[in-house]
Scaffold this motif. Structure first.
Motif, PDB file in Angstrom:
ATOM      1  N   VAL A  56      22.414   3.982 -59.187  1.00 45.50           N
ATOM      2  CA  VAL A  56      23.700   4.245 -59.832  1.00 45.50           C
ATOM      3  C   VAL A  56      24.145   5.661 -59.446  1.00 45.50           C
ATOM      4  O   VAL A  56      23.356   6.596 -59.548  1.00 45.50           O
ATOM      5  CB  VAL A  56      23.583   4.139 -61.363  1.00 45.50           C
ATOM      6  CG1 VAL A  56      24.897   4.526 -62.039  1.00 45.50           C
ATOM      7  CG2 VAL A  56      23.173   2.726 -61.770  1.00 45.50           C
ATOM      8  N   PRO A  57      25.381   5.856 -59.000  1.00 45.21           N
ATOM      9  CA  PRO A  57      25.835   7.208 -58.684  1.00 45.21           C
ATOM     10  C   PRO A  57      25.727   8.116 -59.904  1.00 45.21           C
ATOM     11  O   PRO A  57      26.132   7.723 -61.014  1.00 45.21           O
ATOM     12  CB  PRO A  57      27.294   7.003 -58.266  1.00 45.21           C
ATOM     13  CG  PRO A  57      27.376   5.576 -57.847  1.00 45.21           C
ATOM     14  CD  PRO A  57      26.413   4.836 -58.724  1.00 45.21           C
ATOM     15  N   PRO A  58      25.185   9.312 -59.767  1.00 41.66           N
ATOM     16  CA  PRO A  58      24.976  10.182 -60.934  1.00 41.66           C
ATOM     17  C   PRO A  58      26.243  10.470 -61.723  1.00 41.66           C
ATOM     18  O   PRO A  58      26.187  10.602 -62.954  1.00 41.66           O
ATOM     19  CB  PRO A  58      24.383  11.456 -60.327  1.00 41.66           C
ATOM     20  CG  PRO A  58      23.787  11.027 -59.041  1.00 41.66           C
ATOM     21  CD  PRO A  58      24.639   9.902 -58.534  1.00 41.66           C
ATOM     22  N   HIS A  59      27.387  10.555 -61.046  1.00 46.73           N
ATOM     23  CA  HIS A  59      28.616  10.885 -61.764  1.00 46.73           C
ATOM     24  C   HIS A  59      29.127   9.718 -62.611  1.00 46.73           C
ATOM     25  O   HIS A  59      30.107   9.871 -63.333  1.00 46.73           O
ATOM     26  CB  HIS A  59      29.708  11.346 -60.790  1.00 46.73           C
ATOM     27  CG  HIS A  59      30.276  10.256 -59.937  1.00 46.73           C
ATOM     28  ND1 HIS A  59      29.623   9.740 -58.847  1.00 46.73           N
ATOM     29  CD2 HIS A  59      31.449   9.575 -60.018  1.00 46.73           C
ATOM     30  CE1 HIS A  59      30.352   8.792 -58.290  1.00 46.73           C
ATOM     31  NE2 HIS A  59      31.472   8.666 -58.970  1.00 46.73           N
ATOM     32  N   TYR A  81      27.093  13.583 -66.108  1.00 42.23           N
ATOM     33  CA  TYR A  81      27.864  14.247 -67.163  1.00 42.23           C
ATOM     34  C   TYR A  81      26.944  14.494 -68.351  1.00 42.23           C
ATOM     35  O   TYR A  81      26.083  13.664 -68.686  1.00 42.23           O
ATOM     36  CB  TYR A  81      29.057  13.385 -67.591  1.00 42.23           C
ATOM     37  CG  TYR A  81      30.215  13.485 -66.622  1.00 42.23           C
ATOM     38  CD1 TYR A  81      31.164  14.493 -66.736  1.00 42.23           C
ATOM     39  CD2 TYR A  81      30.345  12.563 -65.581  1.00 42.23           C
ATOM     40  CE1 TYR A  81      32.213  14.590 -65.850  1.00 42.23           C
ATOM     41  CE2 TYR A  81      31.404  12.646 -64.685  1.00 42.23           C
ATOM     42  CZ  TYR A  81      32.328  13.671 -64.822  1.00 42.23           C
ATOM     43  OH  TYR A  81      33.369  13.761 -63.933  1.00 42.23           O
ATOM     44  N   LEU A  82      27.142  15.626 -69.015  1.00 47.81           N
ATOM     45  CA  LEU A  82      26.298  16.039 -70.123  1.00 47.81           C
ATOM     46  C   LEU A  82      27.134  16.088 -71.396  1.00 47.81           C
ATOM     47  O   LEU A  82      28.075  16.881 -71.491  1.00 47.81           O
ATOM     48  CB  LEU A  82      25.682  17.416 -69.853  1.00 47.81           C
ATOM     49  CG  LEU A  82      24.465  17.488 -68.921  1.00 47.81           C
ATOM     50  CD1 LEU A  82      24.765  16.933 -67.541  1.00 47.81           C
ATOM     51  CD2 LEU A  82      23.973  18.921 -68.805  1.00 47.81           C
ATOM     52  N   ARG A 118      31.081  19.293 -65.817  1.00 44.24           N
ATOM     53  CA  ARG A 118      30.143  18.231 -66.165  1.00 44.24           C
ATOM     54  C   ARG A 118      30.021  18.017 -67.663  1.00 44.24           C
ATOM     55  O   ARG A 118      29.270  17.147 -68.105  1.00 44.24           O
ATOM     56  CB  ARG A 118      28.739  18.565 -65.644  1.00 44.24           C
ATOM     57  CG  ARG A 118      28.610  18.776 -64.162  1.00 44.24           C
ATOM     58  CD  ARG A 118      28.524  17.455 -63.411  1.00 44.24           C
ATOM     59  NE  ARG A 118      29.831  17.041 -62.933  1.00 44.24           N
ATOM     60  CZ  ARG A 118      30.109  15.835 -62.451  1.00 44.24           C
ATOM     61  NH1 ARG A 118      29.175  14.913 -62.415  1.00 44.24           N
ATOM     62  NH2 ARG A 118      31.310  15.538 -62.035  1.00 44.24           N
ATOM     63  N   LEU A 119      30.726  18.794 -68.479  1.00 46.60           N
ATOM     64  CA  LEU A 119      30.463  18.870 -69.908  1.00 46.60           C
ATOM     65  C   LEU A 119      31.442  18.030 -70.723  1.00 46.60           C
ATOM     66  O   LEU A 119      32.638  17.974 -70.430  1.00 46.60           O
ATOM     67  CB  LEU A 119      30.546  20.329 -70.366  1.00 46.60           C
ATOM     68  CG  LEU A 119      29.664  21.312 -69.584  1.00 46.60           C
ATOM     69  CD1 LEU A 119      29.910  22.734 -70.064  1.00 46.60           C
ATOM     70  CD2 LEU A 119      28.201  20.936 -69.718  1.00 46.60           C
TER      71      LEU A 119
END
Length: 304
Positions: free
Chosen positions: A184-187, A212-213, A244-245
């Motif tokens: 799965v793509p991390p984004h 994403y965090l 990313r937040l």
């Protein structure tokens, strides 16, 4: 074209506005007896209060079998003018007593795909995310099974995968499985509850991986980490990961609703936002609340 799948249809990411990236309008679990979120009028009041503080969208992370009340979500969205995103997926096994329904023991990926593309049950409301869950500092067989199904559903639809991290742990294990083994793509992965385990090294490693965090569930009685959240977000922003937040409220019990005297949905904007603006500056907080959710939840949908 990338769009966000809301309960009223697909919208451009720029229409989300200020977004609570993880919350619940309806939720019920045997682990929280007597605290179910079932009252539609209370949910409407909560959404209206959130909008009064500038909120424009809420992502409901309530998955299959935990009282999503999908048919009510479009009515609430229209009545309050707040975009709502619904979820498919499965929570930890402990939330399904005594066990999962028989129809889900075979191929849950098919159910996830159907709820993303056709609709949740007879409601016709299409889900916009896949919700799954890890365990405390690890992944049990149920977590690996549901995440494997989530990865399959992602490949079929493009939908993002939102992950409950138990007390904020096992985020790197989740990424090893979803992004390493399952490709799965991390984004397309959103890790939830990282504020509950303020390990700045793990946070940075997860951000470096491309996920994403989500820092969600502030001011909860069973957590003592609220005061670390501004520092954690600042550390990530200073390292170049401000994009990313995400922020959310994660209201899971009736007593936590603002209409019942708790923090509820408005707390994110009434108290958390100004506190973070002091630490991070209003420009970064605006990006976290508006721009980042648009990217995290918008995809080019497949199998429409």
């Amino acid at each position: 074209m990338n769009t966000v799948r809301t309960v009223l249809g697909d919208v451009p990411p720029g229409e989300l506005g200020v977004c609570d990236a993880h919350d619940h309008l309806f939720f019920g679990s045997p682990l929280l007896p007597g605290q179910e979120l079932r009252d539609a009028s209370a949910a409407r009041a909560e959404l209206a209060a959130f909008r009064e503080w500038g909120g424009r969208s809420v992502v409901q992370w309530t998955p299959y079998g935990l009282g999503r009340r999908a048919a009510d979500l479009p009515l609430l969205s229209r009545a309050t003018g707040v975009h709502v995103v619904a979820a498919t997926g499965l929570h930890q096994a402990a939330h399904y007593a005594p066990e999962l329904p028989a129809e889900l023991r075979g191929r849950p990926a098919e159910m996830f795909v159907n709820e993303l593309t056709e609709g949740i049950g007879a409601s016709g409301v299409r889900a916009g995310i896949i919700k799954v869950a890890g365990g405390f500092h690890g992944l049990d067989a149920h977590a690996r099974w549901t995440m494997t199904a989530a990865a399959e559903a992602h490949r079929a639809t493009g939908a993002p995968i939102a992950v409950h991290l138990e007390l904020g742990t096992a985020g790197l294990d989740v990424l090893d499985l979803l992004c390493g083994e399952l490709d799965v793509p991390p984004h397309r992965v959103i890790l939830g509850h990282l504020n509950r385990s303020p390990d700045f090294v793990v946070h940075r490693q997860a951000a470096e991986a491309g996920a994403y965090l989500a820092f969600d569930g502030p001011s909860r009685a069973n957590h003592a980490t609220d005061w670390r959240m501004p520092d954690a977000l600042r550390a990530l922003a200073d390292a170049g990961f401000g994009d990313r937040l995400l922020l959310g409220g994660d209201t899971t019990t009736a007593g936590a609703r603002s209409v019942n005297g708790g923090p509820g949905l408005p707390y994110l904007l009434r108290r958390v936002r100004p506190r973070l603006e002091l630490a991070l500056g209003s420009e970064l907080v605006e990006r976290i609340l508006i721009e980042n959710p648009g990217r995290a939840f918008a995809v080019e949908w497949r199998r429409d």
